[in-house]
Design a protein around this motif. Sequence first.
Motif, PDB file in Angstrom:
ATOM      1  N   THR A 182     -41.820  92.377   1.901  1.00 57.06           N
ATOM      2  CA  THR A 182     -41.378  93.627   1.270  1.00 57.06           C
ATOM      3  C   THR A 182     -42.525  94.336   0.552  1.00 57.06           C
ATOM      4  N   SER A 185     -40.949 100.991  -1.629  1.00 53.09           N
ATOM      5  CA  SER A 185     -40.678 102.129  -0.759  1.00 53.09           C
ATOM      6  C   SER A 185     -41.378 103.376  -1.295  1.00 53.09           C
ATOM      7  N   TRP A 221     -37.933  97.279   2.781  1.00 56.26           N
ATOM      8  CA  TRP A 221     -38.443  98.056   1.648  1.00 56.26           C
ATOM      9  C   TRP A 221     -37.636  97.743   0.395  1.00 56.26           C
ATOM     10  N   GLN A 222     -38.204  98.049  -0.747  1.00 58.77           N
ATOM     11  CA  GLN A 222     -37.480  97.803  -1.999  1.00 58.77           C
ATOM     12  C   GLN A 222     -37.866  98.821  -3.067  1.00 58.77           C
ATOM     13  N   SER A 223     -37.032  98.872  -4.112  1.00 52.96           N
ATOM     14  CA  SER A 223     -37.343  99.616  -5.342  1.00 52.96           C
ATOM     15  C   SER A 223     -37.545 101.113  -5.125  1.00 52.96           C
ATOM     16  N   ALA A 224     -36.800 101.701  -4.192  1.00 46.55           N
ATOM     17  CA  ALA A 224     -36.930 103.146  -3.939  1.00 46.55           C
ATOM     18  C   ALA A 224     -36.573 103.948  -5.186  1.00 46.55           C
ATOM     19  N   GLY A 233     -36.730 103.112   4.457  1.00 48.20           N
ATOM     20  CA  GLY A 233     -35.778 102.018   4.481  1.00 48.20           C
ATOM     21  C   GLY A 233     -35.946 101.219   5.757  1.00 48.20           C
ATOM     22  N   ASP A 235     -33.516  99.263   2.853  1.00 49.25           N
ATOM     23  CA  ASP A 235     -33.721  98.601   1.570  1.00 49.25           C
ATOM     24  C   ASP A 235     -33.386  97.118   1.703  1.00 49.25           C
ATOM     25  N   ASP A 269     -35.772  93.446  -9.592  1.00 47.27           N
ATOM     26  CA  ASP A 269     -35.243  93.904  -8.307  1.00 47.27           C
ATOM     27  C   ASP A 269     -35.034  92.757  -7.319  1.00 47.27           C
TER      28      ASP A 269
END
Length: 312
Positions: A182, A185, A221-224, A233, A235, A269
């Motif tokens: 990951t 984002s 992806w993470q933490s948008a 994405g 996510d 997260d």
Amino acid sequence: MTKQRIGVLVMSYGTPESLDQVEAYYTHIRRGNPPSPEQLKELTDRYDAIVGGFFPLRENTNKQVQALEQMLNERHPDKTFVCYQGLKHASPFIEDGVEQMVKDGIEQAVGVVLAPHYSIMSVGGYIKRAQEKAEELGGLDIKFVKSYHLHPKLIEALSKRVTETLQRFAGTPKEEVRVIFTAHSLPEKIVEMRDPYPEQLLATSKAIAEQTGVTNWQFGWQSAGQTAMPWLGPDILDVLHTITKEEQVKNVLICPIGFVSDHLEVLYDLDIEAQQVAKELGIHLERTPSLNTDPLYMETLSDVVYEHCNGK
């Protein structure tokens, strides 16, 4: 003969040092617009959930900067290296770091970001701010490390973490553990700009998979950010739902290759939010430890900084 002094501007996102600084920090991120009481409470609660509001990122960054300075001077005694911090959203800001260098009489400098992957919206922004301040003050020749996402020592450090953490899935064959790499984002528009960020992240993921012999992996992806524009994405939380429902995956190892320190995006997260979703879905979820001051990561930074010194 006097040794050449090289300033090293170590840049990172920054974090508040205590709960009472969260509002000013959030306001800076929002370009001077204070958050609503609801937004402020949500962010403050997240920090509070991390070991009662302990702010590890600032301490981690301080230790990383100290360790890098020590390693540069030990490994390259032909020069004297002096490290300075420059933070995007907290003091000392990027501009403060550049200004301090000039005040200290530094004439040659290298800028490096505590993030291995380049995007014009992340690392590019740090470099722009530092360059503009250096040009405004004059007398400072500063070069920049743009990325180091395939440095052999970085790949080795991350691969060791994957191999070691896979051992927590005792009795489960390696190929039955889904490894998900990951990173933070960014807005989707970077794809239209042909930004190298997604490709660099995939390249790092592939290099780690090859070195560890992992074949069952994907990227998430993470933490948008919470904005009107779409972000990259899928996510990580959606990924967990999808792989459980469609593939009955029950063992997941997350390796957050886009982050080099324990901070909110990792400790909240992933360790709280993603872990909670995993429990609801019946997933055994583990995370690889952050790099922090791992000697292999410090060597990576030392190598790329030295390469950018004059004459290299």
